[in-house]
Scaffold this active site. Structure first.
Site, PDB file in Angstrom:
ATOM      1  N   ARG A   1      -4.230  -5.177  -6.540  1.00 39.94           N
ATOM      2  CA  ARG A   1      -5.372  -4.571  -5.853  1.00 39.94           C
ATOM      3  C   ARG A   1      -6.387  -3.894  -6.774  1.00 39.94           C
ATOM      4  O   ARG A   1      -7.386  -3.333  -6.309  1.00 39.94           O
ATOM      5  CB  ARG A   1      -4.877  -3.579  -4.791  1.00 39.94           C
ATOM      6  CG  ARG A   1      -5.819  -3.413  -3.628  1.00 39.94           C
ATOM      7  CD  ARG A   1      -5.154  -2.962  -2.363  1.00 39.94           C
ATOM      8  NE  ARG A   1      -4.339  -1.774  -2.496  1.00 39.94           N
ATOM      9  CZ  ARG A   1      -3.750  -1.155  -1.469  1.00 39.94           C
ATOM     10  NH1 ARG A   1      -3.900  -1.619  -0.250  1.00 39.94           N
ATOM     11  NH2 ARG A   1      -2.992  -0.107  -1.655  1.00 39.94           N
ATOM     12  N   ASP A   2      -6.169  -3.926  -8.087  1.00 38.26           N
ATOM     13  CA  ASP A   2      -7.154  -3.325  -8.991  1.00 38.26           C
ATOM     14  C   ASP A   2      -7.284  -4.168 -10.257  1.00 38.26           C
ATOM     15  O   ASP A   2      -7.317  -3.636 -11.373  1.00 38.26           O
ATOM     16  CB  ASP A   2      -6.752  -1.889  -9.340  1.00 38.26           C
ATOM     17  CG  ASP A   2      -7.933  -1.067  -9.851  1.00 38.26           C
ATOM     18  OD1 ASP A   2      -9.093  -1.443  -9.584  1.00 38.26           O
ATOM     19  OD2 ASP A   2      -7.699  -0.048 -10.532  1.00 38.26           O
TER      20      ASP A   2
END
Length: 349
Positions: free
Chosen positions: A204-205
């Site tokens: 997610r990053d």
């Protein structure tokens, strides 16, 4: 005299230091930002306190994601609370274990994907361990060991040497990479992202700051699972990561799915590498109709950018098919064995 003593003790009483346990924080925006700041301040002191002097390991706690943030939604909170209970449930106070040591002791494991997370109070430790589960991946940071303390935790991670994050590396190269070198980088990043998802981890990053480049052999390693979550098929309604890499469907509907969002973030990485800046709404308007291109790029590269950054997640290329795109397979893969921006000569891979 009594007044002076009173002022002295009153001032002294103000010097109280405490750090919240990283694994017990709520995923609300204010608490996440506050926790990240405190962990960053504590990171350097932990490394010095533990006297870690080996050159091939490093102590890393959220040091490469300064702009990451949480965009919360009330619908996600009950699931987060349930996940947090799983994270906190299976260790007694003061008990220290290494998930990697347990994995070596039992090669044939039939436990569910969340088992590695339930063995630790920290979600970041659990996700990093889960991403390392099974055969080691050369493009995912290796968790060598970890230890929890009453008010913090320490992660011992393998560190490529020499290395720097892709954001700094890109600046050294003048802010842009040629397609051949960008292809070499992206192939490794896509492999790392696909491996994480196949092991039940949503990073997610994925961004330039969370990718380490070995400046000797140009190997790329994905780091920092602090914004991640367990991967599931249901839509997410909280985004934790960097705003420039946030999928557009989250802004429109408040929801997104893990794999299409990962493909979008990979598209932002590719776009930034070959263009030198982040895509904006005008680019997405062209991509919506598959009309975006740059004359300086090959048609295969422009098509892949359209396929990754399409505003409609249903029209994005699936994550497990990205490496089958013509850009990775048709054009010859020739890159320098050392960074061209450092002035080294190279040879074909």
């Amino acid at each position: 005299m009594r007044k002076k003593k009173w002022r002295f003790w009153k001032r002294l009483a103000c010097f109280h230091f405490s750090r919240p346990r990283a694994g017990k924080s709520e995923k609300a925006q204010d608490e996440k930002v506050e926790q990240s700041e405190k962990l960053e301040q504590a990171g350097s002191s932990r490394c010095s306190d533990d006297q870690i002097s080996l050159q091939n390991i490093t102590c890393d706690v959220h040091q490469e994601a300064p702009s990451s943030k949480v965009l919360p939604s009330s619908e996600e909170q009950p699931r987060k609370e349930h996940l947090q209970k799983c994270v906190e449930g299976n260790l007694s106070e003061g008990e220290i274990k290494s998930p990697l040591t347990e994995q070596q002791d039992s090669e044939v494991a039939t436990s569910s994907e969340s088992d590695l997370i339930t063995r630790t109070r920290s979600l970041e430790i659990g996700l990093t361990a889960l991403a390392n589960k099974g055969p080691s991946s050369p493009h995912i940071i290796e968790l060598l060991d970890w230890q929890e303390f009453p008010d913090h935790y320490v992660m011992v991670l393998q560190c490529p040497s020499p290395c720097e994050n892709l954001f700094d590396y890109l600046e050294r190269c003048g802010g842009i990479l040629d397609e051949n070198f960008a292809r070499h980088v992206m192939q490794q990043v896509v492999e790392a992202a696909d491996k994480c998802c196949s092991r039940g981890v949503l990073h997610r990053d994925i961004k330039l700051e969370n990718l380490l480049v070995n400046t000797d052999n140009l190997d790329v390693t994905l780091i920092d699972f602090g914004c991640g979550d367990l991967l599931h098929e249901m839509p997410y309604s909280t985004f934790s990561g960097t705003e420039e890499y946030c999928p557009p469907e989250y802004s429109e509907t408040g929801k997104y799915h893990g794999r299409p969002a990962t493909v979008f973030s990979l598209g932002v990485v590719l776009y930034t590498l070959v263009c030198g800046y982040y895509p904006d709404h005008t680019d997405l308007d062209k991509i919506k109709n598959w009309l975006w291109y740059l004359p300086s790029l090959s048609k295969e590269c422009s098509h892949l950018i359209n396929a990754c950054l399409h505003p409609n997640p249903e029209e994005r290329m699936p994550l497990d098919r990205l490496l089958l795109h013509d850009w990775f397979n048709v054009i010859p893969k020739v890159v320098e064995t050392r960074a061209p921006c450092y002035g080294h000569t190279g040879s074909a891979l």
